[in-house]
Motif scaffolding. Structure first.
Motif, short mmCIF file in Angstrom:
data_model
loop_
_atom_site.label_atom_id
_atom_site.label_comp_id
_atom_site.label_asym_id
_atom_site.label_seq_id
_atom_site.Cartn_x
_atom_site.Cartn_y
_atom_site.Cartn_z
N ASP A 298 -8.16 19.15 -8.96
CA ASP A 298 -8.95 20.12 -8.42
C ASP A 298 -10.16 19.73 -7.74
O ASP A 298 -10.73 18.72 -8.22
N ARG A 299 -10.33 20.27 -6.63
CA ARG A 299 -11.94 19.71 -5.94
C ARG A 299 -12.75 20.29 -6.69
O ARG A 299 -12.85 21.52 -7.10
N ARG A 300 -13.88 19.74 -6.85
CA ARG A 300 -14.97 20.15 -7.21
C ARG A 300 -15.95 20.75 -6.28
O ARG A 300 -15.67 20.48 -5.13
N GLY B 147 -5.54 14.29 -6.14
CA GLY B 147 -6.80 14.13 -6.61
C GLY B 147 -7.15 15.04 -7.54
O GLY B 147 -8.22 15.16 -8.09
N GLY C 245 -5.65 8.37 -17.25
CA GLY C 245 -7.00 8.00 -16.82
C GLY C 245 -6.80 7.34 -15.74
O GLY C 245 -7.92 6.71 -15.21
N VAL C 246 -5.53 7.13 -15.17
CA VAL C 246 -5.55 6.45 -13.79
C VAL C 246 -5.34 7.45 -12.72
O VAL C 246 -4.53 8.30 -12.71
N VAL C 247 -6.23 7.31 -11.45
CA VAL C 247 -6.13 8.15 -10.68
C VAL C 247 -4.97 7.82 -9.70
O VAL C 247 -4.68 6.75 -9.56
N THR C 248 -4.24 8.86 -9.08
CA THR C 248 -3.27 8.47 -8.17
C THR C 248 -3.80 9.24 -6.73
O THR C 248 -3.94 10.20 -6.67
N ASP C 249 -3.81 8.31 -5.69
CA ASP C 249 -4.10 8.62 -4.38
C ASP C 249 -2.91 9.61 -4.02
O ASP C 249 -1.95 9.75 -3.82
N GLY C 250 -3.49 11.15 -3.61
CA GLY C 250 -2.54 12.07 -3.39
C GLY C 250 -2.41 13.06 -4.36
O GLY C 250 -1.81 14.21 -4.18
N ASP D 292 0.90 -1.23 0.01
CA ASP D 292 -0.07 -0.03 -0.07
C ASP D 292 0.90 1.22 0.02
O ASP D 292 1.85 1.33 0.36
N GLY D 293 0.52 2.04 -0.82
CA GLY D 293 1.19 3.43 -0.78
C GLY D 293 1.10 4.21 -1.87
O GLY D 293 0.28 4.05 -2.65
N GLU D 294 2.00 4.90 -2.26
CA GLU D 294 2.02 6.02 -3.64
C GLU D 294 1.80 4.93 -4.85
O GLU D 294 2.53 4.05 -4.86
N SER D 295 1.03 5.46 -5.69
CA SER D 295 0.92 4.63 -6.80
C SER D 295 2.20 5.16 -7.86
O SER D 295 2.36 6.45 -7.83
#
Lengths: 426, 588
Positions: free
Chosen positions: B584-586, B582, B575-580, B566-569
């Motif tokens: 712009d916040r909508r 995210g 098209g692949v999201v990376t945790d960290g 588990d950790g940074e991708s």
């Protein structure tokens, strides 16, 4: 002049997002319209498939193996196991390593904020170290001013549920004093921004100060669980820093609403849709009317501050949710699908809509449209309401998703299928 | 027959019972009060919260009307923190009798009830949502009263004067010796003292010099334990709660009698009432859809927006009506609202017990005073009641709400609403050095106020609710019931907190069932999804016989050989999201 697209998706929850993505991947030009706030803010951020059978058996270990036993009217039975898997694979692919669970068909049992466990097929990476089947000792930590999660209650409840790990609990003061009715997002933003605070005369960043406060309580715990407020923008970074300082795996306990995990998921999926070229219109207003000719919808109208704005498309996907989200509406006399007036079966006696037991079998939970094998809503004579309208997610009736723990899974599977069907008709 | 400190057992924790307990304790009786449920468990907790001006009885029952206006004025003084001076209107519609309107006006004058005639225009200027086609209205000093707060304050005052108050303590028998009632057998659901879930019940015999039967709708059942016949004629009425206050004034329909003729603004809500139907069993009667529909449809004739407004729940109350044997009134609406004091020595040649029955909340204090006068006469004690002058706890200092107030570190809307509930106890309760977050957002109830209520009532979260209003707003406990339960821990253990949560949650559901359409049905679904889908409270493994086979479930990606930690991708493909990251916040 109508604003045109090939496929118009109405609704911005997981079902609408899945439908838009799958239609776009089929090459269609897709537009998604959604009112400002979707129920994703209320959702836990867990992507479940099926935790219990409609008879209440469970938690089931393998949700996919259970699909074949569901009644024919269940949305999973209508789309089939293959589609459930394909839909989930689409979401796995776009969420990448931010979500976990794809390595096995087995459900995970995730501790949530009340201290019970919820079966789910996928879970955020930030939740992974907290799974109930992990036998490493676990410390749960809560914040004095955050009333929705009590670590002591949750730890004792988990222990009572028989989880294989030793549990302990601690309450700490969050390093920044938030106001008396602060929302969880306030904590998340403070951890994202990581400003300097003065603690015992020392200047410390918020994350470091939080780790300092937790550290004396960790003991033998190899895992430390915090309420799911560890950042909206930088969750992995925050978790990594806390984990390093505490020398333990740090995880989040899903809470809500409002739900930081749900908000994060929404942000990620919208970013994915943007990349996929989907036109997104959020917060414009509700769809209130439509034109149709010979059971084919030509346009729908958005109410933008009182003015009707027409949107035209060849295919439409209705993903407006159930009674919770406004996709199904009711008054004292009956239940209806408010945009297209699709058939919604329901008892005529309002007092048959509920069960006297708060967690009993409630009819209202199952209110929704009835669909054919290509997810077109059908009327009371079993004919499609419209040739070019499909339904996805909780607007489809006939199943009790809170009891089954099948909310996200049905939304993803039916969204994926409805989007594909729609795109292939274009 | 004198005793320095005669023992009295009061049966019933409604307004009459706690009023008697307070008055008797203040006059030197040694008082024990037993209530089979929570305080206000019976009729008191199930009324519309109207503090009568007496206007309602000004034509039909002028003796009651005069009592009402006198007590109304007294309660504004001694129970200031329980009363909201809303004023009231009797509204005449075109089809309502002009003759009755005239008699009402005259009756108000005869009973010394301040009354002012308003034109339709004046009435609508005051209450803009009144129907356009009303004729006119009469303004009277009706008010809103919180029956929960009133009872709790009376009970607290009684305790301060040495009384013992036992809730969840049911009378299971009357003790009779030599033809005299000498006490009662009490079954404590969770032992004597505060109610605590999971504590084993006990049985206690309480011997006293006199028993007071103030059991409301259950009066007859208590009397029957000594083979005494007191025929109470319970009559049910529905109350429907709206999610906002459509009116700020009590609105009465100016008619001789009828169902669905009153709207009472109460805190953040408005309460529609009511019906009047005789029932056989005060604990078991049908709660019917037509009654709720009738409230909305009839009262929409006075306040049309009620037709489409949101109701959050409905509840039913049972009036403990009584009339002397042989009166034989057919229609319960015609049974007198007077109260009766039955000394069973005089009435049945069965000494040792007095029953008080009938009456209404507005005159509870007067009823108590007369009952205790009777007892004082029997035992030769101080014959002067002080309850009309001595304020209740929380109402000692009326200026507290008007003064520039200390906010106790709370945002001012939260502090203001807390102070409205707590009155002069505000500083005692809220002045804390501990963090004091809001626990119930709908009603702005903080941890300190919840803790104060728990200290009074143990693990009973419904008792916390009636003391604080926590769980009584729009979401009906959906967002706060588990938070309230968390506040029980660690003083009480997790199992007790869970049992208390389950009980509160089910109680809140009971009333919502009558409001399940439109927005409140949406709310019910959101609540169900939160508690079942996310918290899995409906299929909690901790409540089932066998724990799940945890080893068969996913233990995490790290448990699978070869799986990534588990950790940074990695910087992903398009098209692949990376945790960290995210993005712009909508919605910002």
């Amino acid at each position: 002049m109508a604003i045109d697209s090939d496929v118009l998706v109405i609704g911005g929850g997981i079902a609408g997002l899945s439908a838009a993505l799958s239609a776009a991947r089929e090459g269609a030009e897709v537009r998604l319209v959604t009112e400002a706030e979707t129920t994703l803010h209320h959702a836990s951020g867990l992507l479940d498939v099926l935790g219990y059978t409609p008879d209440g058996e469970g938690p089931v270990v393998d949700p996919f193996a259970t699909i074949g036993d569901l009644p024919d009217s269940h949305p999973y039975a209508i789309v089939g196991e293959r589609t459930v898997r394909d839909g989930l694979a689409m979401i796995d692919e776009v969420l990448g390593e931010t979500y976990r669970g794809e390595h096995t068909d087995a459900n995970a049992l995730v501790p949530t904020h009340g201290g019970t466990v919820k079966p789910t097929a996928r879970y955020p990476a930030s939740v992974a170290a907290g799974l109930a089947s992990d036998d490493r000792d676990v410390l749960l930590v809560d914040f004095e001013r955050l009333t929705g999660f009590d670590a002591g209650v949750a730890a004792d409840h988990l222990a009572d549920g028989g989880i294989p790990a030793e549990t302990s609990a601690a309450t700490v003061e969050f390093p920044v004093t938030v106001r008396d009715d602060a929302k969880v997002t306030r904590y998340a933003h403070l951890l994202d921004e990581n400003p300097t605070v003065t603690v015992d005369g020392r200047d410390r960043h918020v994350r470091a100060a939080l780790a300092d406060a937790i550290d004396p309580h960790t003991g033998d715990a190899k895992r430390v669980g915090l309420p799911a407020v560890l950042g909206v923008d930088h969750p992995a970074e925050i978790r990594a820093e806390l984990g390093e300082r505490l020398d333990a795996a740090v995880f989040e306990v899903p809470m809500g609403p409002p739900s930081v995990l749900g908000t994060r998921l929404e942000d990620w999926l919208y970013a994915v849709l943007d990349d996929a070229g989907v036109e997104i219109e959020a917060g414009g207003g509700p769809i209130v009317n439509f034109d149709a000719d010979d059971r084919t919808i030509s346009e729908v109208y958005m109410d933008r501050s009182g003015s009707p704005i027409p949107y035209g498309a060849e295919q439409y996907v209705l993903a407006t949710g159930d009674v919770a989200g406004g996709g199904i509406d009711s008054d004292r006399d009956g239940v209806a699908e408010p945009i297209f007036d699709c058939h919604v079966p329901h008892p005529s006696d309002r007092y048959e809509w509920f069960n006297d037991d708060a967690f009993g079998d409630h009819a209202f939970v199952t209110f929704g449209v009835v669909v054919d094998e290509t997810l077109r809503p059908i009327d009371d004579a079993d004919d499609p309401e419209f040739a070019n309208l499909r339904a996805a997610g909780a607007v489809i009736g006939g199943y009790d998703y809170p009891a089954e723990k099948s909310a996200s899974g049905v939304s993803i599977a039916t969204g994926y299928a409805a989007g594909r069907h729609a795109a292939r008709e274009v | 027959m004198t005793a320095t400190s005669p023992d009295v057992l009061v049966i019933g924790g409604g307004s009459t019972g706690v009023g008697i307990a307070r008055d008797a304790a203040m006059r030197g009786f040694d008082v024990t009060l037993v209530e089979k449920g929570n305080l206000t468990h019976g009729t008191t907790g199930r009324m519309h919260g109207l503090l009568h001006s007496g206007g309602r009885y000004a034509v039909s029952d002028q003796a009651s009307a005069r009592e009402c206006i006198e007590e109304n004025m007294i309660l504004r003084d001694i129970a200031a923190h329980c009363v909201e001076d809303t004023g009231g209107l009797f509204v005449k519609r075109p089809e309502d009798s002009a003759e009755y309107y005239q008699r009402k006006l005259e009756g108000l004058v005869e009973c010394s009830i301040p009354a002012t005639e308003l034109t339709a225009q004046e009435a609508r200027a005051r209450e803009p949502f009144l129907a356009r086609d009303i004729d006119k209205a009469i303004e009277v000093p009706d008010a809103a009263i919180d029956p929960f707060r009133l009872c709790v304050a009376n009970a607290k005052s009684a305790q301060d004067h040495g009384a013992r108050i036992e809730t969840f303590s049911e009378v299971t028998d009357l003790l009779v010796e030599d033809g005299e009632i000498v006490g009662a057998e009490i079954t404590h659901e969770s032992g004597a003292g505060k109610r605590v879930h999971g504590t084993e019940g006990t049985v206690e015999e309480i011997h006293v010099d006199h028993v007071v039967n103030a059991a409301g709708a259950w009066t007859g059942e208590i009397a029957a334990m000594a083979d005494i016949d007191v025929e109470v004629r319970p009559s049910k009425g529905v109350m429907t709660i709206m999610n906002v206050r459509q009116v700020d004034t009590v609105i009465n329909r100016c008619q001789p009698k009828g169902d669905a003729d009153i709207v009472v603004p109460h805190e953040t809500t408005a309460i529609l009432g009511t019906t009047d139907e005789e029932v056989g069993d005060p604990a078991d009667y049908p709660e019917e859809q037509w009654e709720v529909d009738l409230m909305i449809e009839e009262l929409a004739k006075l306040v049309p927006i009620l037709e489409d407004a949101r109701t959050i729940r409905s509840f039913w109350g049972v009036r403990p009506l009584y009339e002397p044997p042989e009166t034989g009134t057919d229609d319960p609406t015609d049974i007198t609202r007077e109260f009766f004091l039955l000394d069973h020595d005089e009435r049945d040649a069965f000494p040792g017990m007095t029953t008080i029955v009938g009456g209404k909340l507005t005159t509870y204090r007067l009823m108590a005073e007369q009952l205790v006068d009777h007892l004082a006469g029997k035992f030769g004690l101080d014959s002067t009641s002080r309850t009309a002058e001595e304020p209740l706890p929380g109402s000692e200092d009326e200026s507290v709400l008007d003064e520039a107030m200390d906010d106790f570190g709370l945002r001012s809307p939260v502090a203001k609403r807390s102070a409205e509930r707590l009155g002069s106890r505000t500083a005692d309760v809220l002045d804390t050095d501990e963090p004091n977050p809001v626990v119930c957002g709908c009603e702005a109830v903080t941890r300190a106020e919840v803790a104060d209520a728990i200290e009074q009532s143990g693990t009973d979260l419904n008792a916390v609710r009636i003391r604080t209003r926590a769980g009584m707003g729009n979401c009906q406990g959906g967002f706060c019931s588990h938070r309230l339960a968390n506040e029980l821990h660690p003083e009480f253990d997790e199992g007790q907190a869970r049992a208390a949560l389950d009980e509160l949650y089910q109680e809140r559901w009971k009333g919502q069932r009558h409001a399940l359409w439109g927005k409140q049905l949406s709310q019910a679904m959101i609540t169900y999804a939160m508690h079942a889908l996310t918290m899995n409270r409906d299929r909690d493994p901790a409540t089932s016989e066998d724990a799940p086979d945890f080893g068969a479930f996913d233990a995490g990606p790290a448990s699978t050989p070869g799986a990534a930690e588990d950790g940074e991708s990695a910087d992903g493909a398009t098209g692949v999201v990376t945790d960290g990251s995210g993005g712009d916040r909508r919605g910002d």
